[in-house]
Design a protein around this motif. Structure first.
Motif, PDB file in Angstrom:
ATOM      1  N   SER A 110       0.926  -1.189   0.106  1.00  0.00           N
ATOM      2  CA  SER A 110      -0.092  -0.062  -0.006  1.00  0.00           C
ATOM      3  C   SER A 110       0.586   1.516   0.394  1.00  0.00           C
ATOM      4  O   SER A 110       0.151   2.546   0.356  1.00  0.00           O
ATOM      5  N   LEU A 111       2.285   0.912  -0.597  1.00  0.00           N
ATOM      6  CA  LEU A 111       2.625   2.485  -0.516  1.00  0.00           C
ATOM      7  C   LEU A 111       2.250   3.405  -1.192  1.00  0.00           C
ATOM      8  O   LEU A 111       2.656   4.542  -0.684  1.00  0.00           O
ATOM      9  N   THR A 127      10.825  -2.451  -3.405  1.00  0.00           N
ATOM     10  CA  THR A 127      12.299  -2.220  -4.364  1.00  0.00           C
ATOM     11  C   THR A 127      12.661  -0.861  -4.614  1.00  0.00           C
ATOM     12  O   THR A 127      12.802  -0.022  -3.733  1.00  0.00           O
ATOM     13  N   SER A 128      14.158  -0.934  -5.372  1.00  0.00           N
ATOM     14  CA  SER A 128      15.069   0.395  -5.615  1.00  0.00           C
ATOM     15  C   SER A 128      13.672   1.275  -5.883  1.00  0.00           C
ATOM     16  O   SER A 128      13.874   2.765  -5.306  1.00  0.00           O
ATOM     17  N   GLN A 129      12.466   1.018  -6.141  1.00  0.00           N
ATOM     18  CA  GLN A 129      11.541   2.208  -6.884  1.00  0.00           C
ATOM     19  C   GLN A 129      10.700   2.785  -5.255  1.00  0.00           C
ATOM     20  O   GLN A 129      10.564   4.363  -5.413  1.00  0.00           O
ATOM     21  N   LEU A 189      10.742   6.206  -4.373  1.00  0.00           N
ATOM     22  CA  LEU A 189       9.755   7.245  -3.728  1.00  0.00           C
ATOM     23  C   LEU A 189       9.695   7.508  -2.040  1.00  0.00           C
ATOM     24  O   LEU A 189       9.672   9.189  -2.121  1.00  0.00           O
ATOM     25  N   ILE A 190      10.222   7.225  -1.675  1.00  0.00           N
ATOM     26  CA  ILE A 190      10.201   7.617   0.156  1.00  0.00           C
ATOM     27  C   ILE A 190      10.811   8.771   0.472  1.00  0.00           C
ATOM     28  O   ILE A 190      10.831  10.180   1.199  1.00  0.00           O
ATOM     29  N   PHE A 191      12.500   8.357  -0.705  1.00  0.00           N
ATOM     30  CA  PHE A 191      13.780   9.508  -0.725  1.00  0.00           C
ATOM     31  C   PHE A 191      13.261  10.541  -0.732  1.00  0.00           C
ATOM     32  O   PHE A 191      13.383  12.149  -0.694  1.00  0.00           O
ATOM     33  N   ASP A 192      12.358  10.836  -2.520  1.00  0.00           N
ATOM     34  CA  ASP A 192      11.525  11.696  -2.607  1.00  0.00           C
ATOM     35  C   ASP A 192      10.884  12.672  -2.104  1.00  0.00           C
ATOM     36  O   ASP A 192      10.956  14.135  -2.200  1.00  0.00           O
ATOM     37  N   GLU A 193      10.350  11.776  -1.021  1.00  0.00           N
ATOM     38  CA  GLU A 193       9.102  12.562  -0.369  1.00  0.00           C
ATOM     39  C   GLU A 193       9.646  13.279   1.180  1.00  0.00           C
ATOM     40  O   GLU A 193       9.047  14.249   1.692  1.00  0.00           O
ATOM     41  N   ILE A 194      10.901  12.214   1.782  1.00  0.00           N
ATOM     42  CA  ILE A 194      11.545  13.432   2.764  1.00  0.00           C
ATOM     43  C   ILE A 194      12.971  13.427   2.891  1.00  0.00           C
ATOM     44  O   ILE A 194      13.148  14.691   3.522  1.00  0.00           O
ATOM     45  N   ILE A 195      13.258  14.045   1.794  1.00  0.00           N
ATOM     46  CA  ILE A 195      14.890  14.647   1.650  1.00  0.00           C
ATOM     47  C   ILE A 195      14.763  16.006   2.176  1.00  0.00           C
ATOM     48  O   ILE A 195      15.238  16.786   3.129  1.00  0.00           O
ATOM     49  N   ASP A 244      21.449   3.354   5.397  1.00  0.00           N
ATOM     50  CA  ASP A 244      21.881   1.904   5.192  1.00  0.00           C
ATOM     51  C   ASP A 244      21.389   0.926   2.931  1.00  0.00           C
ATOM     52  O   ASP A 244      22.511   0.377   3.267  1.00  0.00           O
ATOM     53  N   VAL A 245      20.337   2.085   2.729  1.00  0.00           N
ATOM     54  CA  VAL A 245      19.640   1.541   1.516  1.00  0.00           C
ATOM     55  C   VAL A 245      20.065   2.147   0.608  1.00  0.00           C
ATOM     56  O   VAL A 245      20.209   2.422  -0.649  1.00  0.00           O
ATOM     57  N   CYS A 246      20.760   3.724   0.984  1.00  0.00           N
ATOM     58  CA  CYS A 246      20.206   4.690   0.117  1.00  0.00           C
ATOM     59  C   CYS A 246      21.689   4.472  -0.610  1.00  0.00           C
ATOM     60  O   CYS A 246      22.719   4.110  -0.574  1.00  0.00           O
ATOM     61  N   ASP A 247      21.712   4.773  -2.076  1.00  0.00           N
ATOM     62  CA  ASP A 247      22.734   5.084  -3.395  1.00  0.00           C
ATOM     63  C   ASP A 247      23.525   6.374  -3.213  1.00  0.00           C
ATOM     64  O   ASP A 247      23.625   7.188  -1.871  1.00  0.00           O
ATOM     65  N   GLU A 248      25.089   6.552  -3.529  1.00  0.00           N
ATOM     66  CA  GLU A 248      25.689   7.222  -3.409  1.00  0.00           C
ATOM     67  C   GLU A 248      24.839   8.369  -3.597  1.00  0.00           C
ATOM     68  O   GLU A 248      25.624   9.124  -2.620  1.00  0.00           O
TER      69      GLU A 248
END
Length: 358
Positions: A38-39, A67-69, A73-79, A100-104
Motif C-alpha cells: 500500500s505504499l 523495490t528500488s522504486q 519514492l520515500i527519499f523524494d518525499e522526505i529529503i 543503510d540502503v540508499c545509493d551514493e
C-alpha cells in the motif's frame, strides 16, 4: 473502527496537513501498519508516516523488502524534511535505515541537506535522536566529498560536541572510523583546549580516545600538552584518568615531563582523593621515581598525619609494598614510632598488614 487500515483520504490522517505535506496540528497515530503493497496509497504523506510509530515501522520494512522504486519514492518525499526527521523520536529510525540502503547520489544529497546551513549539523549532533543518525551517517560515508563536507560542518562546534552528553559520541565515532588526518580538527581542539576537555565528565573520555587513535605529530603534540598540565589534571576528578592513561603508555618523554611536574608536590597529591591514585601509580610503575617520592614523604614535618589521612595512608601502604632494601627500611623506621595510632580508622590499615615485616 479498530483494526481497519487508514488511507490517505481518512480525516484522522488528513487532519492538520497542508498541501505541501507539513503538519498544522496534531493527528491521530496510525492504529496499525499498512500492508507492504500500500505504499503508493500514501504518496504525498510519507513524511507524516515517518513521524508515526506504526508508520516508521512500515517504512523500515519497505526499505528491507521493497523495490528500488519504493526507496526512491520515500527519499523524494522526505529529503526536504531530513533534518526535522533526524530530530524526531520515530523519524530518526527511518533516516538511519535510509542511510543503510540508499545509493551514493542519495547519500550525497543527505549530506548536503544537513551541512548547507552553518551550525545545523552540530545542533543535530547535540540532540538525543539526532546524534544516533549522525553516527550512522559517519559509518556510511564513502567518498572524499562526503567526508570533507561533514568534517567542515562539525569543526566549528567541536568543543561543544566533545563536552556534550550526545555530541561526544559523534566525535568518538569520528575517531573510530575516520583517518588520522581527517580527525585533525579533533586532535587540534584536544591539544588547544587540553585542560578544559580533560577535566570535563564527557571530555575526559574523548581525550582518552584521542590518545588511543592519534598518531605521528598529532599524538606528540597531544601528549606534550597533557603532560605539561599533569599536576593540575592529576588533582581533578576526571583529569586524573587522562594522566593515568598517559602513564600506562610509558612513553619516556611524557613520563619525564609528568615526573618533573609532580616533583616537590607528592605530599600535596597524596592527601587528595584523586591525586593519591596518581602517586600510587607512580610508585608501582616507575621505579626510578620511588626514591624521590618516598624521600619527599619522609621529609614532611608531621609524617604521622600522612598515616592518618584518608587518602595518603593508601600511598604509604603502596610505598611499603613496592620498596626494598634501604628505602623500605627508612619507611619502616618512620612508621614504627607511631604504633600507638594503630587504632586510628585509617592508620590501622598500615599496621594490620605485613608491610612492616617485609
Amino acid at each position: 473502527m479498530q483494526g481497519r487500515s487508514i488511507k490517505p483520504d481518512d480525516c484522522s490522517l488528513h487532519e492538520g496537513i497542508r498541501e505541501n505535506g507539513r503538519r498544522l496540528g496534531s493527528y491521530t497515530p496510525l492504529p496499525m501498519a499498512p500492508s507492504l503493497t500500500s505504499l503508493n496509497e500514501f504518496r504525498g504523506y510519507v513524511y507524516l508516516l515517518a513521524q508515526d510509530q506504526n508508520g516508521c515501522l512500515f517504512l523500515q520494512k519497505i526499505f528491507e523488502e521493497g523495490t528500488s522504486q519504493d526507496i526512491e519514492l520515500i527519499f523524494d518525499e522526505i529529503i526536504n524534511h531530513i533534518v526535522e526527521l533526524m530530530l524526531n523520536p520515530f523519524g530518526n529510525y527511518v533516516v538511519q535505515k535510509l542511510l543503510d540502503v540508499c545509493d551514493e547520489k542519495h547519500r550525497l544529497l543527505i549530506v548536503r541537506m544537513v551541512t548547507n546551513e552553518p551550525g545545523m549539523l552540530v545542533r543535530v549532533c547535540l540532540n538525543t535522536y539526532g546524534t544516533r543518525v549522525v553516527q550512522r551517517l559517519i559509518e556510511t560515508l564513502t567518498t572524499r566529498q562526503q567526508i570533507s563536507s561533514v568534517i567542515l560542518a562539525l569543526k566549528p562546534g567541536v568543543l561543544d560536541l566533545v563536552k556534550d552528553q550526545n555530541g561526544n559520541h559523534v566525535i568518538q565515532r569520528c575517531l573510530n572510523l575516520l583517518s588520522n588526518e581527517d580527525n585533525k580538527f579533533i586532535f587540534d581542539a584536544a591539544t588547544k583546549f587540553c585542560v578544559e576537555i580533560a577535566t570535563h565528565r564527557h571530555g575526559c573520555c574523548v581525550m582518552q580516545r584521542c590518545i588511543a587513535h592519534a598518531s605521528g605529530k598529532h599524538w606528540d603534540k597531544l601528549m606534550t600538552a597533557i603532560s605539561r598540565n599533569g599536576l593540575l589534571l592529576a588533582q581533578d576528578p576526571f583529569g586524573n584518568y587522562v594522566v593515568q592513561c598517559i602513564m600506562d603508555l610509558k612513553n619516556p618523554c611524557s613520563i619525564a615531563i609528568l615526573l618533573s611536574q609532580f616533583k616537590g608536590n607528592y605530599e600535596h597529591l597524596s592527601m587528595q582523593k584523586f591525586g593519591s591514585h596518581v602517586v600510587e601509580k607512580c610508585l608501582r610503575h616507575f621505579e626510578e621515581s620511588r626514591s624521590q617520592i618516598v624521600l619527599e614523604l619522609l621529609s614532611v614535618p608531621h609524617f604521622e598525619q600522612l598515616l592518618q589521612d584518608p587518602f595518603a595512608n593508601y600511598v604509604i601502604q603502596c610505598a611499603l609494598a613496592v620498596t626494598k632494601g634501604v628505602l623500605h627500611s627508612s619507611l619502616v623506621e618512620a612508621v614504627r614510632p607511631h604504633s600507638t595510632l594503630r587504632t586510628s580508622p585509617y592508620c590501622k590499615r598500615i599496621f594490620s598488614r605485613n608491610l612492616l615485616k617485609k
